[in-house]
Scaffold this active site. Sequence first.
Site, PDB file in Angstrom:
ATOM      1  N   GLN A 226       0.863  -1.132  -0.015  1.00 53.50           N
ATOM      2  CA  GLN A 226      -0.040  -0.079  -0.064  1.00 53.50           C
ATOM      3  C   GLN A 226       0.816   1.252  -0.006  1.00 53.50           C
ATOM      4  O   GLN A 226       0.449   2.335  -0.105  1.00 53.50           O
ATOM      5  CB  GLN A 226      -0.965  -0.076   1.225  1.00 53.50           C
ATOM      6  CG  GLN A 226      -2.022  -1.047   1.244  1.00 53.50           C
ATOM      7  CD  GLN A 226      -2.707  -1.230   2.664  1.00 53.50           C
ATOM      8  OE1 GLN A 226      -2.727  -2.167   3.320  1.00 53.50           O
ATOM      9  NE2 GLN A 226      -3.164  -0.138   2.928  1.00 53.50           N
ATOM     10  N   PHE A 257      -6.068  -4.046   3.476  1.00 55.63           N
ATOM     11  CA  PHE A 257      -6.580  -3.623   4.699  1.00 55.63           C
ATOM     12  C   PHE A 257      -5.773  -3.337   5.679  1.00 55.63           C
ATOM     13  O   PHE A 257      -5.930  -3.228   7.024  1.00 55.63           O
ATOM     14  CB  PHE A 257      -7.305  -5.040   5.366  1.00 55.63           C
ATOM     15  CG  PHE A 257      -8.048  -5.642   4.392  1.00 55.63           C
ATOM     16  CD1 PHE A 257      -9.128  -5.202   3.522  1.00 55.63           C
ATOM     17  CD2 PHE A 257      -7.605  -7.418   4.117  1.00 55.63           C
ATOM     18  CE1 PHE A 257      -9.825  -5.926   2.913  1.00 55.63           C
ATOM     19  CE2 PHE A 257      -8.497  -7.847   3.198  1.00 55.63           C
ATOM     20  CZ  PHE A 257      -9.583  -7.374   2.597  1.00 55.63           C
ATOM     21  N   GLU A 261       0.482  -1.717   4.327  1.00 51.82           N
ATOM     22  CA  GLU A 261       0.909  -0.490   4.710  1.00 51.82           C
ATOM     23  C   GLU A 261       2.436  -0.281   5.029  1.00 51.82           C
ATOM     24  O   GLU A 261       3.237   0.569   4.461  1.00 51.82           O
ATOM     25  CB  GLU A 261       0.112   0.256   5.613  1.00 51.82           C
ATOM     26  CG  GLU A 261       0.611   1.838   5.587  1.00 51.82           C
ATOM     27  CD  GLU A 261      -0.522   2.362   6.265  1.00 51.82           C
ATOM     28  OE1 GLU A 261      -0.045   3.646   6.753  1.00 51.82           O
ATOM     29  OE2 GLU A 261      -1.612   2.199   6.862  1.00 51.82           O
ATOM     30  N   ARG A 339      -5.313   7.326  17.076  1.00 51.70           N
ATOM     31  CA  ARG A 339      -6.522   7.273  16.312  1.00 51.70           C
ATOM     32  C   ARG A 339      -7.666   6.479  17.256  1.00 51.70           C
ATOM     33  O   ARG A 339      -8.691   6.998  17.354  1.00 51.70           O
ATOM     34  CB  ARG A 339      -6.602   6.406  15.114  1.00 51.70           C
ATOM     35  CG  ARG A 339      -7.523   6.218  14.312  1.00 51.70           C
ATOM     36  CD  ARG A 339      -8.301   7.410  13.695  1.00 51.70           C
ATOM     37  NE  ARG A 339      -7.384   7.776  12.490  1.00 51.70           N
ATOM     38  CZ  ARG A 339      -8.191   8.268  11.600  1.00 51.70           C
ATOM     39  NH1 ARG A 339      -9.043   8.746  11.585  1.00 51.70           N
ATOM     40  NH2 ARG A 339      -7.248   8.670  10.468  1.00 51.70           N
ATOM     41  N   PHE A 373      -7.640   1.797  11.466  1.00 56.42           N
ATOM     42  CA  PHE A 373      -6.622   2.312  12.561  1.00 56.42           C
ATOM     43  C   PHE A 373      -6.681   1.803  13.770  1.00 56.42           C
ATOM     44  O   PHE A 373      -7.417   0.566  14.002  1.00 56.42           O
ATOM     45  CB  PHE A 373      -6.129   3.497  12.318  1.00 56.42           C
ATOM     46  CG  PHE A 373      -4.609   3.628  11.843  1.00 56.42           C
ATOM     47  CD1 PHE A 373      -4.063   2.918  11.102  1.00 56.42           C
ATOM     48  CD2 PHE A 373      -3.907   4.677  12.384  1.00 56.42           C
ATOM     49  CE1 PHE A 373      -2.451   3.036  10.596  1.00 56.42           C
ATOM     50  CE2 PHE A 373      -2.576   4.833  12.112  1.00 56.42           C
ATOM     51  CZ  PHE A 373      -1.784   4.047  11.360  1.00 56.42           C
ATOM     52  N   GLU A 740     -12.883   2.865   5.320  1.00 56.83           N
ATOM     53  CA  GLU A 740     -12.682   2.293   6.732  1.00 56.83           C
ATOM     54  C   GLU A 740     -13.962   2.451   7.663  1.00 56.83           C
ATOM     55  O   GLU A 740     -14.203   1.455   8.382  1.00 56.83           O
ATOM     56  CB  GLU A 740     -11.408   3.097   7.369  1.00 56.83           C
ATOM     57  CG  GLU A 740     -10.176   2.757   6.838  1.00 56.83           C
ATOM     58  CD  GLU A 740      -9.463   3.572   7.571  1.00 56.83           C
ATOM     59  OE1 GLU A 740      -8.343   3.043   8.205  1.00 56.83           O
ATOM     60  OE2 GLU A 740      -9.188   4.820   7.285  1.00 56.83           O
TER      61      GLU A 740
END
Length: 807
Positions: A226, A257, A261, A339, A373, A740
């Site tokens: 990602q 998902f 990342e 987050r 997240f 998300e």
Amino acid sequence: MRNVRPYDSEQPAKLRRRPKKQPTKKPDCGAIGEAGAHESAIKHVTGTALYVDDMPEPPGTLHMAAGGSLHARAKIISMDLSAVKAASGVVDVFTHEDVPGELDVGPVYAGDPLFAVNQVEFVGQTLFTVVATSYELAQKAVALAVVEYDVEAPVVTVKDALQAQEFVLPTHTMQRGNAAASVAGAAHRLSGEGYMAGQEHFYLEGQISLVIPTEDGGMHVHTSSQHPTEVQKLVSEVLHLPLHQVTAEVRRMGGGFGGKESQAAAVSCAAAVAAHHLQCPVKFRLPRREDMERTGKRHDFAFNYDVGFDAQGCLEGIHIELAGLCGYSPDLSEGIVDRAMFHADNGYFLNQAKVTGHRCKTNTVSNTAFRGFGGPKGMVAIECVMDDIARHLGEDPLTIRKRNLYKPGKDTTHYGQTIEQHILPDLIEQLEQSSEYWERRQSIQAFNRQNRYVKKGLALTPVKFGISFTAKHLNQAGALVHIYTDGSILVNHGGTEMGQGLYTKVAQVVANEFGVDVSRVQVTSTRTDKIGNTSPTAASSGTDLNGLAAKNACETLRQGLLAFACEQYSVSESQVVFANGEVQVGPTTLPFGEFCRLAYMNRVPLMAHGFYKTPKIHYDRENANGRPFFYFANGAAAAEVVVDCFTGEYRVERVDILHDVGKSINPSLDIGQIEGGFIQGMGWLTTEELCWDDKGRVMSNSPANYKIPTAFDVPRDFRVAIYEGANNEDTVFNSKAVGEPPLMLAIAVWAALRDACASVADYKMSPRLDPPATPERVFMAMQAAQQFVASTKLASENQESEAIYEK
């Protein structure tokens, strides 16, 4: 005999001949706001979509496997790799000593060595890699290593880490007013705790990379990532190369998902080290079991709260403490726990509030990004609080939720951002009516009174999710648009396609700008030599960022074409119209392709670079105050469940969803994301159970012992609708992110299960039900409710006895 691929260089020429391809029509896709198919839909269902492992392997490609630690915490006494090197098919073996540049591949903070040095900190940590002539031979050779350890007791749980004060990063606090005084002075006060387990990404395509040396000493990296720029950066650092000598390319991923990342980079870096030394292509693919054991997951979170509220259930003060299980290194845990803290309010005005976040270090694989997240963890915590207040006051949980929603005058978050668009009150009211919430609530209560061994539950929960990277510098994107002389358009941008439809939406944006059919637009592989310094495709911001960057490039091109048309035909700009695949210039109408050829002959630029950066956002982390989010996406879900009191087994009977996507660019894709996100969230909260032993080994390491939802788990009655209303912020066509937020709609299922368990105690208490709410946990929650009834009855009988005795 191994399977033969049609392009395998080891096979005779006649077997290598490329099979005849039938021409495929691009899926139909409408203009902005019209439903349309994913750009690769036909390729997906026919099996012609190419992933990294499907690509023809260059001649001489070698295959890699990694040898991992058998212990979670240990010193390495010795490592004998002689048998590995002598194994059949092995070409070479690599350790930390073979890395020419930086050893650490941590995405933000140091702490993730590519190879372990002297000690290991989780089971499966890479000790060495093997390169062999085939994947199978590399896997066999790895098992021949002889490693001697000095084993130490690992820290495995959040509780152990908190007791030992083991953290990967410092604790952070967000605060508004004096929470402690408000809680102490409130008419009612409650406290509670819970634990939310993690989740395996279970992408269909595992972690993989193919690295090919280039003629100038660089590397071309095909990666399932990602974040191709991070792959480029870390490969360049590991090999001690300048960035311009490394190109990272991503055409598509078979799911990400968040799991790709940050953690895809290490796979590419390991393959790059071998490709550098051997000067040949190297492919590194993790088998499913190793992928599940050696890559990070959604963080486990423990939480506790202390809340004060009035007789109406409105919050006066609250302290929420969140502790994330980060694993052995920081990875992305700073932002993930932040987050969770940002979303500890969900859609509610917390009033005087203090939110504390701990980042716990354990001897387990380093956990990482996952859809949402940390947001889902903060939301589950506050929804638990709402349920508990409702049971304490004898109110319906939806009533308490509605009373605490943000509203004018009560619209400032605990981190200082003002809620400017109050969508949730109206959205929830619409869903109440369309889902027949109150009528069903009455019938369910009647059903539960009449049925002792089967109970039903119902819940309606909201979602308010902030859109933007909380790391400000990541909120930027670039795009490159080419118009060719036949009127076809080529687009390249920094976002990656993992099945969510980003390429499709960007193509629609570009087609709309020139008034042509989307079939004229081709979006090509994300490559760091086309668009540099890209941000990860994450935080639900892919379309927001890359769509507007592409639009910006198109506007530059349009302006040049408009100026040319005005000069060439002596007309004003208002007389030039791009529509229906044509360009109308005053009384003259030209096909778009013919107009582009004419522009080219007159030396008008037909390529442009676009750029976009998100406005308004800022956050002062030291003072925990600011506007970290450009806007909020909203939604709500009503879920109904039925539970067997003997076994705890349950079924999701009906789900009604109303979700806010602003002005939808493509309703088909948006509804697909809403449905898919909800089901994935339902899996996290119900069936997907990560199991670890006390030695730090993950036991749920295959599809046989880790249960994602199947088609049979989809609610029998599943109703999804899009909330009508444009984004009040200037996003791409006033749309909203949809990647998300839908995952958190599934909290309604967990709350409905809790509601069913509470019915056993006539809704007088909220039994603890930690996600995932497996049948075993549901059964135990019902047992707790029954024990509450028994103890209450006993207390009542004792009081009656005492009264009789006194009399």
